[in-house]
Enzyme design. Structure first.
Site, short mmCIF file in Angstrom:
data_model
loop_
_atom_site.label_atom_id
_atom_site.label_comp_id
_atom_site.label_asym_id
_atom_site.label_seq_id
_atom_site.Cartn_x
_atom_site.Cartn_y
_atom_site.Cartn_z
N LYS A 190 0.82 -1.21 0.00
CA LYS A 190 0.00 0.00 0.00
C LYS A 190 0.86 1.26 0.00
O LYS A 190 0.54 2.23 -0.69
CB LYS A 190 -0.96 0.01 1.20
CG LYS A 190 -2.06 -1.03 1.07
CD LYS A 190 -3.05 -0.96 2.20
CE LYS A 190 -4.19 -1.95 1.95
NZ LYS A 190 -5.27 -1.80 2.90
N LYS A 233 -4.73 -9.56 -6.41
CA LYS A 233 -6.04 -9.72 -5.77
C LYS A 233 -6.96 -8.56 -6.15
O LYS A 233 -6.51 -7.43 -6.35
CB LYS A 233 -5.89 -9.83 -4.25
CG LYS A 233 -5.78 -8.50 -3.51
CD LYS A 233 -6.14 -8.67 -2.04
CE LYS A 233 -6.24 -7.30 -1.38
NZ LYS A 233 -7.51 -7.03 -0.72
N LYS A 245 -10.23 -2.99 -3.24
CA LYS A 245 -10.95 -1.71 -3.24
C LYS A 245 -10.05 -0.58 -3.68
O LYS A 245 -10.43 0.31 -4.41
CB LYS A 245 -11.38 -1.37 -1.81
CG LYS A 245 -12.70 -1.91 -1.44
CD LYS A 245 -13.00 -1.49 0.00
CE LYS A 245 -13.99 -2.49 0.55
NZ LYS A 245 -14.05 -2.50 1.99
P1 ATP Z 1 -7.91 -2.46 0.52
O1 ATP Z 1 -7.27 -2.91 -0.76
O2 ATP Z 1 -8.11 -0.99 0.63
O3 ATP Z 1 -7.25 -3.07 1.73
P2 ATP Z 1 -9.80 -4.54 0.39
O4 ATP Z 1 -10.33 -4.73 -0.98
O5 ATP Z 1 -8.71 -5.46 0.84
O6 ATP Z 1 -9.38 -3.03 0.49
P3 ATP Z 1 -10.90 -4.69 3.04
O7 ATP Z 1 -12.03 -3.91 3.62
O8 ATP Z 1 -9.50 -4.36 3.45
O9 ATP Z 1 -11.00 -4.60 1.44
O10 ATP Z 1 -11.12 -6.23 3.31
C1 ATP Z 1 -12.30 -6.81 3.88
C2 ATP Z 1 -12.20 -8.32 3.83
O11 ATP Z 1 -12.22 -8.76 2.46
C3 ATP Z 1 -10.90 -8.88 4.42
O12 ATP Z 1 -11.22 -10.04 5.18
C4 ATP Z 1 -10.08 -9.26 3.23
O13 ATP Z 1 -9.20 -10.33 3.50
C5 ATP Z 1 -11.17 -9.69 2.25
N1 ATP Z 1 -10.71 -9.55 0.87
C6 ATP Z 1 -10.33 -8.39 0.27
N2 ATP Z 1 -9.99 -8.60 -1.00
C7 ATP Z 1 -10.16 -9.94 -1.22
C8 ATP Z 1 -9.99 -10.78 -2.37
N3 ATP Z 1 -9.57 -10.28 -3.52
N4 ATP Z 1 -10.27 -12.10 -2.25
C9 ATP Z 1 -10.70 -12.61 -1.07
N5 ATP Z 1 -10.89 -11.87 0.04
C10 ATP Z 1 -10.63 -10.56 -0.03
MG MG Z 2 -7.62 -4.95 2.69
#
Ligand code: ATP
Ligand code: MG
Length: 329
Positions: free
Chosen positions: A109, A192, A195
């Site tokens: 990040k 992955k 967000k």
């Molecule tokens: P950021 O990239 O800003 O961290 P994020 O997409 O990872 O955002 P979070 O709110 O941090 O979203 O994650 C919420 C939950 O979703 C966590 O348990 C994380 O492990 C899960 N998660 C996020 N992206 C994935 C993915 N691509 N596949 C499976 N689980 C995911």
């Molecule tokens: Mg995350």
């Protein structure tokens, strides 16, 4: 059981749902579950105040729409429970600088933001996450694969504290389902779905217009081969689509492979687009219903915060006592 999700960027994406929230819904039946919208984590990157407020309500509405039931779980907003920040500080003082520097989520990040713009908050957010989990004496933490290292850190710090001050914290384990542990970006199946990092075309937002969702599925990156087969190394794009369809439809990946024998990628994408639209259409409608009733939403959160605080305050009081803080009279 405890888990959290960030209120950033409005809509949850498919990775959030399949990797985490779907398990939350199932586990509320069998566990004493605490689920929260982690607004304190969201501010590790700049947030517009009005947007953060709206996104926090939107996150809660989506969790309810996904099937969380406030009668079956404790649903709350992290900043409503001040003990998170308080135990977070304690955990910061227990964490080695080098130890925190090894967190790959921070490295990824901060690299994306540029080292000068990354905040100290972003650096220590895994440590706040440690406090989030330990406050509730959670045994298990349902998350995606990207969070495994943070749960490891949580275990290390819980053991360190217990070793130094006496048994205080439950040492938690990650709850990560192999099949959906990592949903990949549709345009770049090497990374992955995220967000904050995915390109718009590679990110399936649950609240997108279903037509947009269908279009994104149909333009997903595959490969130059034609066979529909699960092989994460050689065919990451196709494997990702199979994983998603398998989870949404309830058919095993093997059954899907068999049913697509002799068929092209177009058929797989059409079916997946249909399954996606079938899933997101009622999800969007339910989310909107909750958003239209902010009073109910806020009262759910007030009750959730009260239930969460009762547990968190007890853990914090015990922690302070063990550490030798003078009790406030
Ligand atoms: P950021 O990239 O800003 O961290 P994020 O997409 O990872 O955002 P979070 O709110 O941090 O979203 O994650 C919420 C939950 O979703 C966590 O348990 C994380 O492990 C899960 N998660 C996020 N992206 C994935 C993915 N691509 N596949 C499976 N689980 C995911
Ligand atoms: Mg995350």
């Amino acid at each position: 059981m405890l888990s959290g999700i960030q209120p950033t960027a409005g809509s949850f994406h498919l990775g959030n749902y399949l990797g985490a929230v779907r398990q939350w819904v199932a586990l509320q039946e069998s566990h004493d579950a605490f689920y929260m919208v982690v607004d304190l984590h969201a501010i590790t990157v700049p947030q517009d105040p009005a947007e953060l407020r709206a996104n926090t309500r939107l996150a809660v509405a989506q969790l309810l729409a996904a099937g969380l039931d406030p009668e079956r779980c404790t649903l709350f907003v992290q900043s409503h429970v001040p003990e998170h920040a308080q135990l977070g500080w304690v955990m910061n003082c227990l964490t080695g600088f080098g130890e925190a520097s090894r967190m790959t989520q921070f490295k990824d990040k901060s690299a994306k933001q540029g080292a000068d713009r990354a905040t100290v908050g972003l650096f220590t957010y895994p440590v706040l996450q440690v406090a989030d989990i330990l406050l509730y004496q959670a045994n298990q933490v349902p998350v995606g694969e990207d969070q495994r290292q943070h749960i490891e850190l949580t275990r290390d710090l819980a053991e360190r504290f217990n070793g130094r001050y006496g048994q205080t914290f439950t040492v938690p384990a990650p709850y990560i389902l192999k099949e959906t542990a990592k949903i990949f970006d549709l345009q770049d199946p090497a990374v992955k779905m995220s967000k904050s990092a995915s390109t718009p075309k590679g990110l399936i937002n649950l609240l997108d217009d279903p037509k947009v969702t269908a279009k994104k599925v149909k333009s997903a990156v595959t490969d130059t081969d034609t066979v529909i087969r699960f092989d994460e190394e050689k065919k990451p794009g196709v494997s990702n689509l199979l994983t998603i369809l398998s989870t949404l439809s309830g058919s095993s990946v093997e059954d899907l492979e068999r049913s697509y024998e002799g068929k092209g990628y177009g058929a797989l994408k059409t079916d997946l687009a249909e399954a996606m639209v079938e899933f997101v259409t009622p999800f969007r409608a339910r989310t909107q219903e909750y958003l239209d009733d902010p009073e109910t939403l806020d009262s759910i959160l007030a009750k959730g915060a009260e239930k969460a605080r009762a547990v968190a305050a007890e853990t914090l009081a015990q922690t302070y006592d063990r550490m030798g803080f003078l009790p406030a009279k």
